[in-house]
Write a protein that holds these residues in place. Structure first.
Motif, short mmCIF file in Angstrom:
data_model
loop_
_atom_site.label_atom_id
_atom_site.label_comp_id
_atom_site.label_asym_id
_atom_site.label_seq_id
_atom_site.Cartn_x
_atom_site.Cartn_y
_atom_site.Cartn_z
N TYR A 145 -0.26 25.98 -16.73
CA TYR A 145 -1.15 26.44 -15.66
C TYR A 145 -0.61 27.75 -15.10
O TYR A 145 0.56 28.09 -15.25
CB TYR A 145 -1.22 25.40 -14.52
N THR A 167 -2.44 34.49 -16.86
CA THR A 167 -2.74 33.09 -17.22
C THR A 167 -3.70 33.04 -18.41
O THR A 167 -4.79 33.62 -18.35
CB THR A 167 -3.38 32.36 -16.03
N ALA A 169 -6.63 32.05 -20.86
CA ALA A 169 -7.97 31.58 -20.50
C ALA A 169 -8.15 30.08 -20.71
O ALA A 169 -9.03 29.47 -20.09
CB ALA A 169 -9.03 32.34 -21.28
N ASP A 170 -7.33 29.47 -21.55
CA ASP A 170 -7.46 28.03 -21.78
C ASP A 170 -6.50 27.22 -20.90
O ASP A 170 -6.33 26.03 -21.12
CB ASP A 170 -7.26 27.70 -23.26
N TRP A 171 -5.86 27.88 -19.93
CA TRP A 171 -5.07 27.18 -18.92
C TRP A 171 -5.81 27.24 -17.60
O TRP A 171 -6.50 28.23 -17.30
CB TRP A 171 -3.72 27.85 -18.72
N PRO A 172 -5.69 26.24 -16.73
CA PRO A 172 -6.25 26.35 -15.39
C PRO A 172 -5.43 27.33 -14.55
O PRO A 172 -4.21 27.43 -14.71
CB PRO A 172 -6.15 24.93 -14.85
N TRP A 173 -6.12 28.03 -13.67
CA TRP A 173 -5.45 28.91 -12.71
C TRP A 173 -5.80 28.40 -11.31
O TRP A 173 -6.97 28.34 -10.93
CB TRP A 173 -5.91 30.36 -12.89
N ASN A 201 -11.77 29.29 -15.82
CA ASN A 201 -10.53 28.53 -15.64
C ASN A 201 -10.01 28.59 -14.21
O ASN A 201 -8.92 28.09 -13.92
CB ASN A 201 -9.44 29.02 -16.59
N SER A 202 -10.80 29.17 -13.28
CA SER A 202 -10.38 29.23 -11.88
C SER A 202 -10.59 27.86 -11.23
O SER A 202 -11.69 27.32 -11.26
CB SER A 202 -11.18 30.29 -11.12
N ARG A 296 -7.78 21.14 -18.00
CA ARG A 296 -7.57 21.47 -19.43
C ARG A 296 -6.53 20.54 -20.06
O ARG A 296 -5.61 20.97 -20.75
CB ARG A 296 -7.16 22.94 -19.61
#
Length: 408
Positions: A145, A167, A169-173, A201-202, A296
């Motif tokens: 993340y 971060t 794009a396939d991780w949460p932010w 991913n926000s 994710r």
């Protein structure tokens, strides 16, 4: 967490996810849900029981769950006002004492708090800590993340735009956003959008000050909100309307820490049950499938073959099995299972602990006798958790003669 004897088959239980209820057996092999039973596996008869995926707490600050809360006379207009008011609270001797406890132990306590209530995975909205990598850490912690703390509090955490850009794009932010009812909070989504930090991913924590058009924008972008109604009501006297985000699958549930939020995720679920016209399947999705998708973590929040065998087992009291979890207290959970082995359970699960090679310690949780995995039974840890104590300590106190007031 690895145990040689961890193969098991849970027989004749109601297996529940938000999408379906099936009455079947649930095979476990090497810590995961399996498609086929292992012939030599330990068999556990669970008629009249319901098995859920381990719950996901989408927002917590694990290291501050033992810090005494700030009791305010009135609601704050936004979280920044609460943070400012809290500065003098650091001078409280009880706060100072809580913060002197070594951070690894405080993190472990926050994790145990979650585990006791059936939560096996937590999004910790702070820096990653090596303590999370211990094999016996009580819960799984979201690892992949990015995060910033908040738009209006730049002194802590990574800078907003730099963190978002770094971060994948396939991780949460993750970011606290619109945590308030005033114009400052209501303007934050537009500011975040202007910074170029609103994307699929926000993951926006709280969102109390979001307008209807903000919800439109969020859904269009595929972004999501983590809803912490207990914390929102305690600090702000208000929370967001969950319906549109829930219907779009863009809402997860979090507790925040006990510094401002509910005791645990079960208490949070009980608090919203019947209050917002969300049905039991929707409530369950907030802490399983929807939370897993938003964070994710595709292997979490379900009971499909290949998923971690993280489970919550409760008694089936008849009626809709999905409702069996909503509104109960943590002492009513029959067993919490991580990676296919029980971690805390009622005493009649002793044989399963033994079959999995797990040593146990008798404890009492909110007045109910339980067995706790020995690697979680650190006296310093139990001392931090109200309602959890060694059974021997409770028995000793019960038989301790009361002081009669005579001279000695």
């Amino acid at each position: 967490m690895s145990h040689a004897g961890a193969h098991a088959t849970l027989c004749h239980a109601a297996i529940v996810t938000p999408q379906r209820v099936v009455r079947a057996s649930l095979p476990i092999r090497a810590g995961q849900i399996d498609a086929y039973a292992v012939p030599s596996a330990y068999r556990l008869e669970l008629r009249n029981h319901v098995v859920f995926p381990g719950l996901i707490n989408a927002h917590d600050h694990l290291h501050i769950n033992a810090v005494p809360p700030l009791h305010a006379k009135e609601a704050f207009s936004n979280s920044y006002a609460w943070i400012e008011a809290f500065q003098s609270h650091f001078n409280d001797p009880d706060v100072a004492a809580a913060l002197r406890i070594p951070k690894p132990l405080r993190l472990r306590h926050g994790a145990l708090k979650n585990l006791l209530a059936g939560t096996t995975c937590v999004a910790h909205h702070d820096p990653w800590h090596p303590a999370f990598e211990a094999e016996d850490f009580p819960v799984e912690v979201l690892r992949d993340y990015g995060w910033s703390y908040a738009l209006g509090w730049p002194g802590y955490g990574p800078p907003v735009q730099e963190s978002f850009a770094a971060t994948p794009a396939d991780w949460p932010w993750l970011i606290h956003l619109a945590e308030g009812t005033d114009k400052i909070a209501r303007a934050e989504l537009a500011r975040l959008d202007q910074f170029g930090c609103l994307a699929g991913n926000s993951v926006l924590i709280h969102g109390v000050g979001l307008h209807e058009r903000d919800i439109d924008r969020l859904i269009a972008q595929g972004a999501a909100v983590v809803w912490c109604p207990g914390s929102n009501h305690a600090l702000l006297g208000h929370t967001l309307d969950p319906h549109r985000l829930c219907a779009a699958g863009r809402l997860a549930l979090g507790t925040d820490s006990r510094l401002s939020g509910a005791r645990d995720l079960l208490e949070e679920l009980a608090g919203i049950n019947g209050r917002y016209e969300l049905d039991p399947s929707q409530l369950l999705a907030l802490v399983t499938t929807d939370a897993a998708r938003i964070l994710r973590m595709p292997s979490r929040g379900n009971l499909l073959p290949g998923a971690p065998a993280d489970l919550v087992i409760v008694q089936d009291h008849g009626g809709d099995p999905v409702s069996s979890l909503i509104g109960i207290e943590r002492s009513q959970i029959r067993a919490v299972v991580r990676d296919g082995v029980p971690r805390i359970a009622d005493n009649d699960f002793a044989e399963w602990f033994a079959a999995a090679g797990v040593e146990t310690v008798p404890v009492v949780l909110d007045g109910k006798p339980k067995l706790l995995a020995a690697d979680l039974a650190d006296p310093a840890l139990l001392e931090m958790e109200p309602g959890l104590e060694f059974e021997a300590d409770l028995a000793h106190r019960k038989h301790e003669p009361a002081f009669a007031g005579r001279s000695v």
